[in-house]
Design a protein around this motif. Structure first.
Motif, PDB file in Angstrom:
ATOM      1  N   ASP A 255      89.628 -22.635   8.984  1.00 10.44           N
ATOM      2  CA  ASP A 255      88.265 -22.928   9.419  1.00 10.44           C
ATOM      3  C   ASP A 255      87.785 -24.309   8.974  1.00 10.44           C
ATOM      4  O   ASP A 255      86.605 -24.626   9.094  1.00 10.44           O
ATOM      5  CB  ASP A 255      87.305 -21.851   8.913  1.00 10.44           C
ATOM      6  N   VAL A 256      88.687 -25.150   8.478  1.00  8.45           N
ATOM      7  CA  VAL A 256      88.290 -26.492   8.053  1.00  8.45           C
ATOM      8  C   VAL A 256      87.975 -27.341   9.270  1.00  8.45           C
ATOM      9  O   VAL A 256      88.690 -27.323  10.270  1.00  8.45           O
ATOM     10  CB  VAL A 256      89.417 -27.139   7.216  1.00  8.45           C
ATOM     11  N   ASP A 257      86.882 -28.121   9.179  1.00  8.59           N
ATOM     12  CA  ASP A 257      86.472 -29.009  10.260  1.00  8.59           C
ATOM     13  C   ASP A 257      87.581 -30.013  10.542  1.00  8.59           C
ATOM     14  O   ASP A 257      88.057 -30.718   9.646  1.00  8.59           O
ATOM     15  CB  ASP A 257      85.189 -29.728   9.866  1.00  8.59           C
ATOM     16  N   ASP A 258      87.998 -30.098  11.815  1.00  9.78           N
ATOM     17  CA  ASP A 258      89.110 -30.955  12.209  1.00  9.78           C
ATOM     18  C   ASP A 258      88.812 -32.436  11.996  1.00  9.78           C
ATOM     19  O   ASP A 258      89.718 -33.255  11.870  1.00  9.78           O
ATOM     20  CB  ASP A 258      89.444 -30.714  13.688  1.00  9.78           C
TER      21      ASP A 258
ATOM     22  N   GLU B 126      87.089 -43.681  13.406  1.00 10.83           N
ATOM     23  CA  GLU B 126      88.006 -42.786  12.698  1.00 10.83           C
ATOM     24  C   GLU B 126      87.336 -41.473  12.339  1.00 10.83           C
ATOM     25  O   GLU B 126      87.973 -40.431  12.270  1.00 10.83           O
ATOM     26  CB  GLU B 126      88.524 -43.475  11.435  1.00 10.83           C
ATOM     27  N   ALA B 127      86.019 -41.515  12.145  1.00  7.33           N
ATOM     28  CA  ALA B 127      85.291 -40.295  11.804  1.00  7.33           C
ATOM     29  C   ALA B 127      85.005 -39.426  13.013  1.00  7.33           C
ATOM     30  O   ALA B 127      84.555 -38.290  12.863  1.00  7.33           O
ATOM     31  CB  ALA B 127      83.980 -40.663  11.106  1.00  7.33           C
ATOM     32  N   SER B 128      85.247 -39.926  14.227  1.00  6.02           N
ATOM     33  CA  SER B 128      84.897 -39.171  15.427  1.00  6.02           C
ATOM     34  C   SER B 128      86.108 -38.720  16.231  1.00  6.02           C
ATOM     35  O   SER B 128      85.961 -38.026  17.219  1.00  6.02           O
ATOM     36  CB  SER B 128      83.985 -40.018  16.328  1.00  6.02           C
ATOM     37  N   ILE B 129      87.309 -39.113  15.814  1.00  6.22           N
ATOM     38  CA  ILE B 129      88.528 -38.734  16.523  1.00  6.22           C
ATOM     39  C   ILE B 129      89.502 -38.113  15.521  1.00  6.22           C
ATOM     40  O   ILE B 129      89.821 -38.735  14.513  1.00  6.22           O
ATOM     41  CB  ILE B 129      89.167 -39.947  17.217  1.00  6.22           C
TER      42      ILE B 129
END
Length: 343
Positions: free
Chosen positions: A314-317, A207-210
């Motif tokens: 600019d928030v990390d997706d 979940e943290a990588s997709i």
């Protein structure tokens, strides 16, 4: 958006690609749509927008190695302007309105758009629709002609929601194993605008990588959102947004008398438009739930997206907003409150 009479056209190229997820890997061939002319407005990265009364011209090139394709314009009537013949032969049904487009061959679709609303296109050949060959088309109209125009402040392309059940193998392979072996046709997962981690894996790193698909709103405004189901199997999907009510204003491209619900069910090929009020008192992010039933219930296929208030670009997706409420558990029971479906 003001609508005017313009000609929108776009070249499309169909290719095969591969996707995988980290952790437990599921490799799968998918069908990709590639633009040939990025300067034109009918985009194929999800949501093309045209105006009522336009003529759509789309040149399709088939870059598959051996399979034919056709494109069906789901919900489009193919009627012509007043006192003009229609174009039923542009409907994209193989061996009925046309022969499939052979590999390394072009075919031009050209048709008039008489009605405003939410529609979508998809391959009508083999199982290609289940492996990525689809997208949305929004037909806009002058604001004064929409009877529900006063129910929302914004109608943005980025608020079109395409949801589908998703299989970890090519769709045709799943059905062959089901028909001639001991396989199951049930989808393992679901995607929202092509995104979302596999929900039935206990590996938290996945979940943290997709990334989840995010729908951004500003507090105090009302947003029209358009949901399209490209489900392959009999997979009714219950749609809900945590701590929000949804006001349904259109079904399958046509306006309806507005009704406010806690959730609604969308079936294969259906389209619902709803208005979401971004509350002045709310902030942060909220879960948007897509719970699959019937064929999707067998393997608990479901997915989530994020409704995000006042988020910067600019928030990390891959970073979930802080103070997220707990993610809802999978269920086929609609959340408490009024809900709607077409049956």
């Amino acid at each position: 958006m003001a609508c005017c009479s313009v000609l929108e056209s776009e070249g499309k190229v169909f290719k095969k690609g591969k996707v995988f997820k980290k952790g437990k890997v599921f490799k799968k061939e998918v069908l990709l749509l590639q633009e040939e002319n990025r300067s034109l407005k009918l985009r194929i990265d999800g949501f093309g927008s045209v105006c009522q009364g336009d003529t759509i011209v789309v040149d399709v090139k088939n870059n598959l190695f051996e399979d034919g394709i056709t494109i069906h314009w789901h919900g489009m009537t193919m009627q012509g302007p007043e006192n003009s013949p229609g174009t039923p032969y542009m409907d994209g049904v193989p061996f009925l309105t046309q022969c499939p487009i052979p590999p390394d061959t072009y075919f031009r679709y050209s048709f008039y758009v008489p009605d405003a609303g939410t529609y979508y296109y998809h391959s009508h050949a083999e199982f290609q629709r289940g492996d990525g060959l689809y997208g949305g088309i929004i037909v806009r109209q002058p604001p004064g002609e929409d009877p529900n125009y006063n129910t929302y402040d914004f109608d943005l392309p980025q608020h079109t929601i395409l949801v589908q059940d998703w299989m970890h193998k090519p769709t045709i392979e799943k059905f062959i194993h089901m028909a001639y072996g001991n396989g199951s046709e049930s989808p393992e997962s679901m995607l929202v605008n092509g995104r979302g981690p596999y929900q039935n894996d206990n590996d938290s790193s996945i979940e943290a990588s997709i990334p989840y698909t995010r729908f951004k709103v500003m507090s105090g405004s009302r947003y029209r959102m358009r949901v399209i189901s490209n489900a392959i199997l009999s997979c009714p999907i219950t749609v809900a947004v945590d701590q929000h009510l949804l006001t349904l204003i259109a079904s399958d491209g046509w306006p309806i008398i507005p009704i406010t619900v806690k959730s609604f069910v969308i079936y294969t090929g259906e389209k619902w438009d709803f208005v979401l009020q971004a509350d002045h008192k709310k902030s942060g992010a909220f879960w948007m739930s897509f719970m699959g039933g019937l064929d999707c219930e067998n393997l608990r296929a479901h997915q989530f997206a994020l409704l995000v208030y006042d988020e910067q670009d600019d928030v990390d997706d891959l970073t979930l907003p802080s103070n997220m409420p707990p993610k809802p558990e999978y269920t086929v029971v609609p959340p408490p409150g009024l809900y709607s479906h077409n049956l």
